[in-house]
Design a protein around this motif. Structure first.
Motif, mmCIF file in Angstrom:
data_model
loop_
_atom_site.group_PDB
_atom_site.id
_atom_site.type_symbol
_atom_site.label_atom_id
_atom_site.label_comp_id
_atom_site.label_asym_id
_atom_site.label_seq_id
_atom_site.Cartn_x
_atom_site.Cartn_y
_atom_site.Cartn_z
ATOM 1 N N PRO A 3 0.815 -1.221 0.000
ATOM 2 C CA PRO A 3 0.000 0.000 0.000
ATOM 3 C C PRO A 3 0.848 1.270 0.000
ATOM 4 N N PHE A 4 2.047 1.214 0.608
ATOM 5 C CA PHE A 4 2.913 2.398 0.636
ATOM 6 C C PHE A 4 3.348 2.769 -0.778
ATOM 7 N N ALA A 5 3.853 1.756 -1.523
ATOM 8 C CA ALA A 5 4.323 2.011 -2.894
ATOM 9 C C ALA A 5 3.162 2.418 -3.798
ATOM 10 N N ALA A 6 2.066 1.655 -3.770
ATOM 11 C CA ALA A 6 0.938 1.942 -4.647
ATOM 12 C C ALA A 6 0.306 3.287 -4.304
ATOM 13 N N GLY A 7 0.187 3.554 -3.002
ATOM 14 C CA GLY A 7 -0.429 4.815 -2.583
ATOM 15 C C GLY A 7 0.408 6.018 -2.983
ATOM 16 N N MET B 147 1.215 10.605 -6.625
ATOM 17 C CA MET B 147 2.133 11.473 -7.380
ATOM 18 C C MET B 147 1.806 11.453 -8.867
ATOM 19 N N LEU B 148 1.571 10.239 -9.434
ATOM 20 C CA LEU B 148 1.401 10.118 -10.881
ATOM 21 C C LEU B 148 -0.005 10.505 -11.316
ATOM 22 N N VAL B 149 -1.018 10.011 -10.585
ATOM 23 C CA VAL B 149 -2.400 10.257 -11.020
ATOM 24 C C VAL B 149 -2.915 11.600 -10.506
ATOM 25 N N PHE B 150 -2.630 11.911 -9.244
ATOM 26 C CA PHE B 150 -3.220 13.106 -8.636
ATOM 27 C C PHE B 150 -2.236 14.275 -8.568
ATOM 28 N N HIS B 151 -0.988 14.062 -9.023
ATOM 29 C CA HIS B 151 0.019 15.123 -9.065
ATOM 30 C C HIS B 151 0.236 15.776 -7.703
ATOM 31 N N VAL B 152 0.197 14.950 -6.631
ATOM 32 C CA VAL B 152 0.512 15.440 -5.295
ATOM 33 C C VAL B 152 2.034 15.548 -5.178
ATOM 34 N N ALA B 153 2.539 16.536 -4.438
ATOM 35 C CA ALA B 153 3.982 16.685 -4.248
ATOM 36 C C ALA B 153 4.554 15.486 -3.481
ATOM 37 N N ILE C 260 6.525 14.968 -0.740
ATOM 38 C CA ILE C 260 6.423 14.835 0.720
ATOM 39 C C ILE C 260 5.006 14.443 1.170
ATOM 40 N N PRO C 261 3.963 15.199 0.787
ATOM 41 C CA PRO C 261 2.624 14.760 1.202
ATOM 42 C C PRO C 261 2.229 13.407 0.620
ATOM 43 N N ALA C 262 2.691 13.064 -0.586
ATOM 44 C CA ALA C 262 2.357 11.759 -1.166
ATOM 45 C C ALA C 262 2.978 10.637 -0.347
ATOM 46 N N ILE C 263 4.254 10.811 0.027
ATOM 47 C CA ILE C 263 4.927 9.811 0.858
ATOM 48 C C ILE C 263 4.231 9.708 2.221
ATOM 49 N N PHE C 264 3.862 10.878 2.761
ATOM 50 C CA PHE C 264 3.195 10.904 4.069
ATOM 51 C C PHE C 264 1.877 10.146 4.020
ATOM 52 N N ALA C 265 1.072 10.415 2.974
ATOM 53 C CA ALA C 265 -0.218 9.737 2.840
ATOM 54 C C ALA C 265 -0.014 8.249 2.565
ATOM 55 N N GLY C 266 0.997 7.924 1.751
ATOM 56 C CA GLY C 266 1.313 6.516 1.493
ATOM 57 C C GLY C 266 1.679 5.807 2.782
ATOM 58 N N ALA C 267 2.469 6.485 3.620
ATOM 59 C CA ALA C 267 2.888 5.902 4.893
ATOM 60 C C ALA C 267 1.689 5.660 5.808
ATOM 61 N N ALA C 268 0.691 6.551 5.699
ATOM 62 C CA ALA C 268 -0.502 6.397 6.538
ATOM 63 C C ALA C 268 -1.270 5.126 6.193
ATOM 64 N N LEU C 269 -0.994 4.556 5.007
ATOM 65 C CA LEU C 269 -1.692 3.336 4.589
ATOM 66 C C LEU C 269 -1.052 2.071 5.159
ATOM 67 N N ALA D 7 -11.593 16.867 -5.990
ATOM 68 C CA ALA D 7 -10.310 16.151 -6.001
ATOM 69 C C ALA D 7 -10.125 15.373 -4.707
ATOM 70 N N GLY D 8 -10.533 15.994 -3.575
ATOM 71 C CA GLY D 8 -10.410 15.337 -2.280
ATOM 72 C C GLY D 8 -11.217 14.055 -2.208
ATOM 73 N N LEU D 9 -12.437 14.104 -2.757
ATOM 74 C CA LEU D 9 -13.283 12.915 -2.747
ATOM 75 C C LEU D 9 -12.688 11.809 -3.605
ATOM 76 N N LEU D 10 -12.159 12.196 -4.764
ATOM 77 C CA LEU D 10 -11.509 11.207 -5.631
ATOM 78 C C LEU D 10 -10.330 10.565 -4.908
ATOM 79 N N ILE D 11 -9.537 11.407 -4.207
ATOM 80 C CA ILE D 11 -8.386 10.877 -3.467
ATOM 81 C C ILE D 11 -8.847 9.889 -2.406
ATOM 82 N N ALA D 12 -9.935 10.226 -1.698
ATOM 83 C CA ALA D 12 -10.439 9.336 -0.652
ATOM 84 C C ALA D 12 -10.805 7.971 -1.234
ATOM 85 N N VAL D 13 -11.519 7.973 -2.383
ATOM 86 C CA VAL D 13 -11.891 6.710 -3.035
ATOM 87 C C VAL D 13 -10.628 5.924 -3.396
ATOM 88 N N PHE D 14 -9.632 6.638 -3.988
ATOM 89 C CA PHE D 14 -8.375 5.989 -4.372
ATOM 90 C C PHE D 14 -7.668 5.385 -3.159
#
Lengths: 461, 461
Positions: free
Chosen positions: A160-164, A169-175, A177-186, A361-368
């Motif tokens: 989940p860390f890698a996929a998240g 980063m690739l689909v939602f163009h998140v920077a 640091i926050p992408a890694i942080f959110a991935g880590a939360a998974l 965008a937030g709702l899409l991210i939540a679903v993802f």
């Protein structure tokens, strides 16, 4: 009121004022604010956890949802001076102002000071929670389930860390640091929620149950290391490989070192406890150790909770462990809900309102995030090898609930601004949903037969 | 560190800063300060209470003395920004500043905020202490010892209060408000210390023991009413008879009303506890009640501790009482020492240095207070009537130890400035000495035979 109540007496008595701070003038009202806020938090946590229990969900989720209801998203009873909120936005502060006839400046001072106190109480709550989780974790159990649990844990962290992170980063163009942080939360599985659900299904002692619990324990450790790495990473604003290695090494050395020195600490702790003859003979030495380790964890640029968790793991081996378990429970019962309710209270669900275009965008991210969180853990079932006939679905589903550590990430995000609001709330929704789906899914995965199995009494949430 | 640790990340991430306060920037270091201070307080409290226990003194005295040692009088580890003290005066703050490379302004902000948090924790500690004392107090026991205990309690409050206040005003020319405050500090017998000493002598169930404990319970209530009256009096700066009557009436109505409505609260509490099925099902409702009553006590211009005490008295009758007693102990063990150690830490014993001419009046006052405190309680033995052969010396000596409530007065004095420093320290010395002399005197008063009596196990300090 009380010690500080009489600080207000300065103006009434004819001695020279000795107070250094303006805040102290308002101390009695700050204590009033703290007491009212605590009463609100406690009522919310109890209603939330009981309703959740009635609906067959983990009580901790109820506390989180109750926090959302009393917080910035709805009732505005428990709010914090982040995001430009002022005392006038808080119903409790407005009531206090009217009761004490305070000036607008006065109530702002009270609001900021009482928020600081509640924040520190919430932090002490999460320190005590991780200390308790450390105490509940069992190193010997790990060794028995051995390699299977380690593989499940590692896959369950990596996938989940890698996929998240990649997806964000690739689909939602998140920077980064926050992408890694959110991935880590998974990454981290909730040991509390998982073991509670397993025990309710009477599957705690099954082959699958042992692997799940073992992997959840390792996950907990890995999750905390990931948390420490990611949080420290974020401090530098970029990915610094030397720093990552330093952190992984220091986290590992800190944890392993604590455990290796655990024998020494245990003997010292046990012999000190045996010598003490006054009240608090177990609890005070235990908290001296836990709080000092928490301080130390911070001092070497890791996290306070990592220190508290290590302290718990170490004292887990102690002779006084059973007594300590009993004694820490009421303290955790009192302080831990402050953490969960304030995490919920800080989460502004308003950003998920789909009628506001920028929220979509937030709702899409939540679903993802939910999809990645579920699939990333489901695959762990197929990482198990060498056990014929093992229920791979049950193991995968058992790893799904996130809970405490996931909320810890969300809490850090809410307090720090590493995550923007849609991302924060997406993580909280991910934690809520993964934990909501686990109990019914687990029941299905283990088959209909378990529905009639008597639940084994568990003390963990 | 943790939630707030990451508040410091603001500067590292590219989101707009949302923080309203400068203090929040230093939150991780504030938490470090709180953790270090708590570790220091816990170590001091445990060493102090164990040494006191070894020397056959009540442990609470050891905590107070340990507080003096770590506080402003000696080691300067635990100090508060009163009396013009700054962060540079604190060894812990100086260490934190070096560790985190803080600016002088930064460490002052941290010092003030962490002092505020420690102060609130100490206040929560004394609220919980009085809640626990309320739980330990037994209304039914009072009715059995009846009129004898009431007479002893009233004489034991009136005699030292009148003699102390009159002596301070007439002999030492102290102003009315501080004289009344110091006189009031002489009134309350320590139910904790007294019952502990009696149990250690095996005399808890004797005729004299029952009268002493009964009178100590009433004394506790009277002492808290006196405290509320005196503290509220001091707010107006003069003796306002209407206000005194209002306070006596409201304190009485509040306490009696709580007790009369106790049956209702008890049924509600018991039925709520029975319905709750999640962790904290007893402790959270109990603390909702205690903290709300504490808030209410303040809101009607009494004291938070009065509310907490009333809450304890009410729940004392509850069916869940025994369980609650067990659950509240670890919480009290953790938070109450913060109160006692900080009371000691705030006391500047330097003012008793006899080589400084202006201090000599303080020493004279201390001697006077001790004499009044001892004689004022000794006479209560001769107030007992209708029981032939009663040991009047034992009853008088048993009423001598002050302890908690006396320290509460000293703490209010230390925080508020109603009492000048010599008077504050004189009260603390009075509390220490009266409690020190009670155990050996009681042994003598009850005769040599009791020395061989097996001690009855007591859970109270």
């Amino acid at each position: 009121m009380f010690l500080n109540d009489t600080l207000a007496l300065w103006s009434a008595v004819s001695t020279p004022p000795l107070l250094a701070t303006v805040a102290a003038e308002y101390s009695p009202i700050i204590l009033s604010g703290v007491l009212l806020t605590l009463v609100t938090i406690f009522i919310a946590s109890k209603i939330g956890s009981e309703v959740a229990k009635q609906l067959d969900f983990p009580p901790v989720l109820g506390e989180l949802v109750a926090g959302v209801i009393v917080g910035v998203s709805a009732l505005h009873l428990v709010i914090f001076p982040e995001g430009g909120l002022a005392a006038t936005d808080s119903l409790l502060m407005t009531a206090l102002q009217a009761l004490n006839q305070l000036s607008p400046e006065g109530i702002e001072t009270v609001f900021e000071s009482q928020s600081e106190v509640i924040s520190v109480l919430a932090e002490l709550g999460v320190i005590i929670l991780l200390f308790e989780i450390g105490l509940e974790s069992d190193l010997r159990q790990l060794k028995e389930v051995g390699i299977q649990a380690i593989v499940v844990a590692c896959v369950g962290v990596a996938a989940p860390f890698a996929a998240g992170t990649a997806g964000l980063m690739l689909v939602f163009h998140v920077a980064a640091i926050p992408a890694i942080f959110a991935g880590a939360a998974l990454t981290a599985t909730s040991i509390g929620i998982t073991s509670k659900v397993l025990s309710e299904l009477g599957q705690l002692k099954s082959k699958e149950g042992q692997i799940i619990v073992g992997a959840a324990v390792i996950d907990d450790v890995l999750g905390i290391i990931v948390l420490a790495v990611v949080a420290s990473l974020a401090k530098t604003g970029e990915i610094d490989v030397t720093n990552v290695i330093y952190l992984i090494v220091s986290a590992t050395v800190f944890l392993i070192g604590s455990i290796l020195l655990g024998g020494f600490f245990n003997k010292a702790f046990t012999s000190i406890v045996a010598k003490l003859k006054t009240r608090g003979n177990i609890i005070i030495p235990a908290f001296i150790f836990a709080f000092f380790m928490a301080f130390l964890g911070n001092a070497i640029h890791l996290e306070a909770i990592l220190g508290a968790f290590a302290a718990g793991l170490v004292l887990d081996e102690s002779d006084a462990r059973d007594e300590l378990d009993e004694l820490i429970k009421p303290i955790a019962d009192l302080l831990v809900p402050i953490f969960f309710v304030t995490v919920g209270a800080r989460a502004d669900l308003g950003v998920l309102n789909p009628t506001v275009p920028e929220n979509r965008a937030g709702l899409l991210i939540a679903v993802f995030l939910v999809v990645v969180a579920v699939i990333g853990k489901l695959v762990t079932g197929w990482a198990v090898f060498g056990i014929p006939g093992v229920n791979r679905w049950a193991i995968g589903v058992g790893m799904i609930p996130r809970g405490e550590v996931g909320l810890v990430f969300a809490g850090i995000g809410a307090a720090s601004g590493i995550l923007d609001k849609p991302l924060q709330v997406s993580i909280i929704i991910m934690v809520i949903l993964t934990t909501f789906v686990a109990p019914p899914f687990l029941r299905v995965a283990f088959g209909e037969s378990v529905e009639t199995a008597p639940p084994i009494e568990s003390t963990s949430e």
